[in-house]
Structure formats: C-alpha cells, structure tokens
Scaffold this motif. Structure first.
Motif, PDB file in Angstrom:
ATOM      1  N   GLN A 175       0.837  -1.188   0.000  1.00  0.00           N
ATOM      2  CA  GLN A 175       0.000   0.000   0.000  1.00  0.00           C
ATOM      3  C   GLN A 175       0.874   1.241   0.000  1.00  0.00           C
ATOM      4  O   GLN A 175       1.853   1.308   0.719  1.00  0.00           O
ATOM      5  N   TYR A 223     -11.836  11.372   7.797  1.00  0.00           N
ATOM      6  CA  TYR A 223     -12.652  10.690   8.781  1.00  0.00           C
ATOM      7  C   TYR A 223     -12.406  11.276  10.164  1.00  0.00           C
ATOM      8  O   TYR A 223     -11.307  11.710  10.497  1.00  0.00           O
ATOM      9  N   GLN A 255     -12.836  10.286  14.257  1.00  0.00           N
ATOM     10  CA  GLN A 255     -13.019   9.128  15.124  1.00  0.00           C
ATOM     11  C   GLN A 255     -12.998   9.549  16.586  1.00  0.00           C
ATOM     12  O   GLN A 255     -12.044  10.177  17.054  1.00  0.00           O
ATOM     13  N   LYS A 281     -15.259   4.374  19.045  1.00  0.00           N
ATOM     14  CA  LYS A 281     -16.115   4.365  17.858  1.00  0.00           C
ATOM     15  C   LYS A 281     -15.283   4.124  16.602  1.00  0.00           C
ATOM     16  O   LYS A 281     -14.074   4.334  16.593  1.00  0.00           O
ATOM     17  N   GLY A 282     -15.973   3.695  15.546  1.00  0.00           N
ATOM     18  CA  GLY A 282     -15.294   3.562  14.274  1.00  0.00           C
ATOM     19  C   GLY A 282     -15.170   4.921  13.592  1.00  0.00           C
ATOM     20  O   GLY A 282     -15.853   5.876  13.958  1.00  0.00           O
ATOM     21  N   PRO A 283     -14.288   5.025  12.608  1.00  0.00           N
ATOM     22  CA  PRO A 283     -14.163   6.287  11.863  1.00  0.00           C
ATOM     23  C   PRO A 283     -15.474   6.622  11.156  1.00  0.00           C
ATOM     24  O   PRO A 283     -16.148   5.732  10.631  1.00  0.00           O
ATOM     25  N   PHE A 334      -8.470  11.449  10.577  1.00  0.00           N
ATOM     26  CA  PHE A 334      -7.649  10.692   9.646  1.00  0.00           C
ATOM     27  C   PHE A 334      -7.913  11.156   8.224  1.00  0.00           C
ATOM     28  O   PHE A 334      -9.076  11.261   7.807  1.00  0.00           O
ATOM     29  N   GLN A 389     -10.382   0.754  -1.677  1.00  0.00           N
ATOM     30  CA  GLN A 389      -9.585   0.328  -0.523  1.00  0.00           C
ATOM     31  C   GLN A 389      -8.862   1.558   0.011  1.00  0.00           C
ATOM     32  O   GLN A 389      -8.061   2.165  -0.677  1.00  0.00           O
ATOM     33  N   LEU A 390      -9.163   1.912   1.250  1.00  0.00           N
ATOM     34  CA  LEU A 390      -8.645   3.146   1.815  1.00  0.00           C
ATOM     35  C   LEU A 390      -7.262   2.947   2.411  1.00  0.00           C
ATOM     36  O   LEU A 390      -7.029   1.990   3.152  1.00  0.00           O
ATOM     37  N   PHE A 433      -4.908   4.951   4.951  1.00  0.00           N
ATOM     38  CA  PHE A 433      -5.091   5.999   5.940  1.00  0.00           C
ATOM     39  C   PHE A 433      -3.760   6.616   6.360  1.00  0.00           C
ATOM     40  O   PHE A 433      -2.721   5.946   6.378  1.00  0.00           O
ATOM     41  N   GLY A 434      -3.822   7.908   6.744  1.00  0.00           N
ATOM     42  CA  GLY A 434      -2.719   8.513   7.464  1.00  0.00           C
ATOM     43  C   GLY A 434      -2.725   8.022   8.904  1.00  0.00           C
ATOM     44  O   GLY A 434      -3.618   7.284   9.316  1.00  0.00           O
ATOM     45  N   LYS A 435      -1.739   8.473   9.675  1.00  0.00           N
ATOM     46  CA  LYS A 435      -1.605   7.987  11.040  1.00  0.00           C
ATOM     47  C   LYS A 435      -2.501   8.707  12.030  1.00  0.00           C
ATOM     48  O   LYS A 435      -2.585   8.304  13.198  1.00  0.00           O
ATOM     49  N   TYR A 473     -15.358  -4.760   4.019  1.00  0.00           N
ATOM     50  CA  TYR A 473     -13.923  -4.644   4.282  1.00  0.00           C
ATOM     51  C   TYR A 473     -13.642  -4.963   5.757  1.00  0.00           C
ATOM     52  O   TYR A 473     -14.430  -4.605   6.629  1.00  0.00           O
ATOM     53  N   TYR A 512     -10.593  -4.030   8.464  1.00  0.00           N
ATOM     54  CA  TYR A 512      -9.396  -3.235   8.713  1.00  0.00           C
ATOM     55  C   TYR A 512      -8.856  -3.572  10.103  1.00  0.00           C
ATOM     56  O   TYR A 512      -9.611  -3.888  11.021  1.00  0.00           O
ATOM     57  N   GLY A 546      -3.530   4.698  11.912  1.00  0.00           N
ATOM     58  CA  GLY A 546      -4.728   4.642  11.088  1.00  0.00           C
ATOM     59  C   GLY A 546      -5.076   3.207  10.757  1.00  0.00           C
ATOM     60  O   GLY A 546      -4.236   2.312  10.827  1.00  0.00           O
ATOM     61  N   PRO A 547      -6.326   2.969  10.383  1.00  0.00           N
ATOM     62  CA  PRO A 547      -6.725   1.604  10.001  1.00  0.00           C
ATOM     63  C   PRO A 547      -5.948   1.122   8.780  1.00  0.00           C
ATOM     64  O   PRO A 547      -5.617   1.904   7.891  1.00  0.00           O
ATOM     65  N   LEU A 566      -6.052  -1.916   5.790  1.00  0.00           N
ATOM     66  CA  LEU A 566      -6.932  -2.906   5.156  1.00  0.00           C
ATOM     67  C   LEU A 566      -6.348  -4.311   5.275  1.00  0.00           C
ATOM     68  O   LEU A 566      -5.171  -4.542   5.013  1.00  0.00           O
ATOM     69  N   LEU A 597     -11.854  -3.425  12.638  1.00  0.00           N
ATOM     70  CA  LEU A 597     -12.980  -2.661  12.119  1.00  0.00           C
ATOM     71  C   LEU A 597     -13.544  -3.329  10.873  1.00  0.00           C
ATOM     72  O   LEU A 597     -12.796  -3.741   9.995  1.00  0.00           O
ATOM     73  N   PHE A 652     -18.192   2.510   8.674  1.00  0.00           N
ATOM     74  CA  PHE A 652     -17.458   1.640   9.588  1.00  0.00           C
ATOM     75  C   PHE A 652     -18.321   1.256  10.780  1.00  0.00           C
ATOM     76  O   PHE A 652     -19.153   2.052  11.251  1.00  0.00           O
ATOM     77  N   GLY A 653     -18.090   0.050  11.285  1.00  0.00           N
ATOM     78  CA  GLY A 653     -18.642  -0.345  12.561  1.00  0.00           C
ATOM     79  C   GLY A 653     -17.789   0.210  13.693  1.00  0.00           C
ATOM     80  O   GLY A 653     -16.763   0.861  13.449  1.00  0.00           O
ATOM     81  N   SER A 654     -18.201  -0.047  14.926  1.00  0.00           N
ATOM     82  CA  SER A 654     -17.463   0.457  16.089  1.00  0.00           C
ATOM     83  C   SER A 654     -16.238  -0.388  16.418  1.00  0.00           C
ATOM     84  O   SER A 654     -15.414   0.014  17.235  1.00  0.00           O
TER      85      SER A 654
END
Lengths: 114, 114
Positions: A1, A36, A38, A42-44, A89, A101-102, A104-106, B33, B35, B42-43, B45, B91, B105-107
């Motif tokens: 990635q 996103y 967060q 919780k999820g993003p 994020f 497919q995402l 993500f940054g940190k 997906y 994650y 970050g998440p 994948l 996630l 996203f879910g939690s």
C-alpha cells in the motif's frame, strides 16, 4: 500500500479558532480523498471527501483544500468547537474497479480548549 | 438506517489462542472490508469482499488470519493462533458495490492478546 503522510500528530486549538491538518500522498492513481473523524471507542465516520477534479470543497465548517500538482490535501475546521475534539484521519483510494480500498494517514488528535 | 454491527466489542485472550470476530454490514451493501487499527495508527486494510467473493486479501497474514463471508452478507474474521502483536481494534466497513458512497465503519472489536 502506498503511504499517506499526515501532520501534525496532535493539535491544540482554542474554541473559535481554525484547525488545519495536512496530508501528502505518493500514488498518483489515488482519485478519492476522504477525511474521517473518530471518537474513542467508535469507528471512523466520514466527514467530507474530495476528488481531484476540484481544488476545494466546503461542507459547513469543514473545508478540504486539494493541490494535485503537489499531491497534498488539507482539512480546515473553522470556528473549532470542544465537540470537534477527536482524532482525524485523512485517507486516499483508487476507485479503479470500484475497489475503494482506503489507505489511511496515522491520524491527528485534535483538542479544542474552551 | 442501521449501521454496521460488530461483535464482540471487547475480547481478551492469551497468545496462541484463537478468536473470531463477527460483522453484519448495512443491508444492501455488497462490498465488505476488514481493517486492523493498531493503537495510535490509522486503520490498515486486511481483506475486501464483493458479495461472497474475495476481491483482495494481499495484506491478510494468511498463516494465522482467515475470513469468510457467507451468502454475501455476514462476515467472520478469525485469528489462530494469536500473537501479542495482533492486539488492535478490528474494524468492519461496508459500502454499495463499486462505489465509495455509503462507506460506513462499525465500532470495531478491541482485541487484547496477553
């Protein structure tokens, strides 16, 4: 990635101020750039997203600025509120074949103080 | 609209034990997906499903992780045997097929391996 680099790692802003978070990407195939939010436990949750055919997108207090030539994009939160305190994020994806497919940054932990 | 449901919310296991996570996506979302989000990052994948078929599992550590999506709806992610470095939030996300719209996203399930 491919990597997405996000800065700063943490940010403290006074209520009513402007919060700015920056991201840079490498993969020129990326064509979808969401942000996103967060909260702990919780999820993003999607805040706002942009595609590279526009340079700016605004939704309420949230604005994405996009610089395709520099491969950078940023999130601006105007009139920051204590309720905005969360981790943010940036992400990027290529929508080829509908994969989304995402990458993500940190993350940036934002604290808005009253 | 009901969100993405995940269970359990928390799980603590000893290393070398096995664990399974469950995800029920938003109704009508063909793409699912998984994650992995390690604390402070970050998440990332792990795997993408389209209906009940795997689109991409290139980042899934297949020596210990497995996932399935029965009948194109619910999905389970399994780790066997678990390692300390698997401690993370797992996630699940879903979206309309071939689209980034409705990407939710879910939690998550917080896994602690001791």
């Amino acid at each position: 990635q491919q990597q997405v680099k996000q800065s700063p790692q943490s940010l403290i802003v006074q209520k009513g101020g402007i919060s700015i978070i920056n991201c840079a990407y490498e993969n020129t195939a990326f064509d979808y750039f969401p942000w996103y939010q967060q909260f702990p436990g919780k999820g993003p949750a999607l805040l706002i997203a942009i595609r590279p055919d526009v340079s700016e997108k605004k939704e309420g207090r949230f604005t994405i600025s996009f610089n395709k030539s520099a491969k950078q994009f940023s999130l601006h939160i105007m009139d920051s509120q204590p309720g905005d305190s969360a981790t943010y994020f940036c992400a990027a994806s290529s929508s080829g074949a509908g994969s989304y497919q995402l990458t993500f940054g940190k993350g940036t932990k934002l604290s808005v103080i009253p | 609209e009901a969100g993405v449901a995940q269970s359990p919310r928390y799980k603590i296991i000893e290393k070398r034990q096995s664990v399974a996570f469950w995800c029920n996506p938003i109704s009508g979302h063909a793409t699912l997906y998984w994650y992995q989000q390690i604390l402070g990052q970050g998440p990332k994948l792990l795997i993408q499903f389209q209906n009940n078929g795997v689109v991409d599992d290139s980042q899934l550590p297949k020596d210990r992780f497995s996932a399935e999506r029965l009948k194109g709806v619910d999905s389970t992610l399994k780790i066997q045997p678990a390692k300390l470095e698997d401690s993370a939030v797992y996630l699940c996300a879903s979206s309309l097929m071939g689209s980034g719209y409705g990407y939710t996203f879910g939690s998550g399930t917080r896994l602690t391996v001791v």
